[in-house]
Write an enzyme that holds these catalytic residues in place. Structure first.
Site, mmCIF file in Angstrom:
data_model
loop_
_atom_site.group_PDB
_atom_site.id
_atom_site.type_symbol
_atom_site.label_atom_id
_atom_site.label_comp_id
_atom_site.label_asym_id
_atom_site.label_seq_id
_atom_site.Cartn_x
_atom_site.Cartn_y
_atom_site.Cartn_z
ATOM 1 C CE LYS A 179 0.502 4.910 8.290
ATOM 2 N NZ LYS A 179 0.808 4.254 7.163
ATOM 3 C CG ASP B 203 5.746 3.681 1.225
ATOM 4 O OD1 ASP B 203 5.880 4.449 2.070
ATOM 5 O OD2 ASP B 203 4.555 3.523 0.677
ATOM 6 C CE1 TYR C 221 -3.778 2.421 0.635
ATOM 7 C CE2 TYR C 221 -2.518 3.283 2.664
ATOM 8 C CZ TYR C 221 -3.504 3.572 1.607
ATOM 9 O OH TYR C 221 -4.255 4.485 1.626
HETATM 10 C C1 LIG Z 1 0.122 4.485 5.565
HETATM 11 C C2 LIG Z 1 0.915 4.349 4.377
HETATM 12 C C3 LIG Z 1 1.061 5.427 3.415
HETATM 13 C C4 LIG Z 1 -0.227 6.485 3.324
HETATM 14 O O1 LIG Z 1 0.077 7.369 4.266
HETATM 15 P P1 LIG Z 1 -1.153 8.503 4.566
HETATM 16 O O2 LIG Z 1 -0.543 9.375 5.601
HETATM 17 O O3 LIG Z 1 -2.288 7.664 5.385
HETATM 18 O O4 LIG Z 1 -1.798 9.308 3.272
HETATM 19 C C5 LIG Z 1 1.625 5.101 2.451
HETATM 20 N N1 LIG Z 1 2.575 4.266 2.321
HETATM 21 C C6 LIG Z 1 2.824 3.084 3.304
HETATM 22 C C7 LIG Z 1 3.661 2.027 3.543
HETATM 23 C C8 LIG Z 1 1.635 3.189 4.417
HETATM 24 O O5 LIG Z 1 1.684 2.226 5.454
#
Ligand SMILES: *Cc1c(COP(=O)(O)O)cnc(C)c1O
Length: 425
Positions: free
Chosen positions: A265, A237, A142
């Site tokens: 985060k 990511d 994701y």
């Molecule tokens: C949570 C998440 C996102 C998106 O971040 P948001 O602040 O919710 O837009 C992107 N990549 C990873 C791996 C995530 O866990």
């Protein structure tokens, strides 16, 4: 105070599905979400006054524990100077310097407002830098909800059991090529089928949005080599892994250097923050220094930067916190593994450091296909049992458990006792 059920009844009339992010709905576990009133240390309290030992941690950011006094007091103080200026501040320079000095593979960084934005911007930059359109992602990873990333995405999309999202134009999705996690041959085949067209490979270096799935030995090294051979950028990511699996994230933990990295985060300390950074020659292509456009009215917001900086400093300046997170992860997840064994439960557990997932399938979970074999009804029963006994888990089989620095051994052992009792049946 109204009850959670009363609030949900009102919420569904004015907020689609009653929640501002689908992962908060308890649909997949057949319950009404608990509305949270406040949080402290490892605990959250709902509006009914029930206390839960929390393994959601706001989906990762609250690594110090909830309501950490150092972060809170820094924010309170910053608020006195005004909430937003929309102009350059010293604080933005300080946090950027701090990140670039403490994370070796980040030479320049730009702050944004979410992980979604960080990924969207990093991929635009990768495309602008390479002059190529296509991007390889992995099924079950994701990367936020931007159009081109909602293809076989994990997290809430996976929980909802839909392949992608309505409203994503075919033209957006066609430049997103999907490979299988931990399968270098699937990546190689995409490079071969699209010669000279792939701008970047984006990967969760530890996947945490189809439940936790570790990179197989050699997988990340192989991605690095394939990107180099094909002139594509490697984008990690690290929205979950960054500042968690080590201060320098998965890149540090596994010793692989990505060209670009995305954060979210933890980097915001609980405020809405994302960031992307990496090689200076690539980052230098961002506007206004270069031709790749990206902007944000509230980017680098002083309150958000204050929270993020306070949390990053606490993590960097007290490396013993990472030792504690490792020990806590070993105690909890190792303990769960032993319990699964003891009860002969048809489950498997994946974990690294302070994140882990119990999958309700007896087979190894190494990718999207094997994660999807999980018995989500069995997960729902486990979730409901834990909630009734005072433990807050993410309401989905396909999410991680997050341990914070505030989870002490007693709290972890209580959790193990509850899981033991659940498995006892
Ligand atoms: C949570 C998440 C996102 C998106 O971040 P948001 O602040 O919710 O837009 C992107 N990549 C990873 C791996 C995530 O866990």
């Amino acid at each position: 105070m109204p009850t959670s059920a009363e609030l949900m009844e009102r919420a569904v009339k004015v907020i689609p599905g009653g929640v501002n992010s689908p992962v908060r709905a308890f649909q997949s576990v057949g319950l009404t979400p608990r509305f949270i009133d406040h949080a402290d240390g490892p605990y959250v309290w709902d509006v009914e006054g029930n206390r839960y030992l929390d393994y959601v941690g706001s989906w990762g950011p609250m690594i110090l524990g909830h309501n950490d006094p150092v972060v809170r007091e820094a924010v309170q103080k910053a608020c006195e100077k005004g909430l937003s200026f929309g102009a350059a501040t010293e604080l933005e320079v300080i946090i950027a310097e701090f990140i670039c000095e403490t994370v070796p593979h980040v030479e320049m960084v730009r702050m944004v407002n979410s992980g979604t934005e960080a990924v969207m911007s990093a991929l635009r930059l990768a495309r602008g830098f390479t002059g190529r359109d296509k991007v390889i992602k992995f099924a079950g990873n994701y990367h936020g909800h931007s159009d081109c990333m909602l293809v076989e995405a994990g997290s809430g999309v996976m929980t909802a059991g839909v392949p992608g999202s309505a409203g994503v134009p075919a033209g957006c999705a066609q430049d997103t090529l999907t490979a299988a996690y931990n399968d270098l041959n699937s990546v190689r085949a995409l490079f071969e089928g699209n010669p000279g067209q792939v701008a970047a490979v984006i990967v969760e270096p530890v996947a945490a949005n189809m439940g936790v799935v570790l990179p197989a030995p050699g997988f990340l090294e192989g991605l690095r080599a394939l990107c180099d051979e094909n002139g594509a950028l490697l984008v990690f990511d690290e929205v979950i892994c960054g500042f968690r699996l080590a201060y320098g994230g998965a890149a540090e933990r596994f010793g692989i250097t990505p060209d670009l990295v995305t954060y979210g985060k933890i980097i915001g300390g609980g405020m809405p923050v994302g960031a992307f950074g990496g090689r200076a020659d690539i980052m230098g292509q961002m506007a206004p220094a270069g031709p790749v456009y990206q902007a944000g009215t509230l980017s680098g917001n002083p309150i958000a930067m204050t929270a993020g900086l306070a949390q990053l400093r606490a993590l960097h300046d007290q490396p013993e916190r990472y030792e504690r997170l490792e020990a806590a992860g070993a105690r909890l997840f190792g303990g769960i593994a032993a319990l699964l064994e003891k009860h002969g439960a048809p489950c498997t557990i994946n974990h690294v450091g302070s994140i882990g997932s119990v999958f309700f399938t007896p087979d190894a979970v190494t990718d999207y296909a094997s994660a999807k074999k999980s018995d989500t009804d069995a997960f729902a029963r486990y979730f409901r049992y834990m909630l009734e006994h005072g433990f807050s888990l993410a309401p989905s089989q396909f999410e991680a458990m997050f341990i914070s620095c505030a989870h002490d051994d007693a709290a972890l052992d209580e959790t193990l006792s509850a899981i033991d009792a659940f498995l006892q049946g």
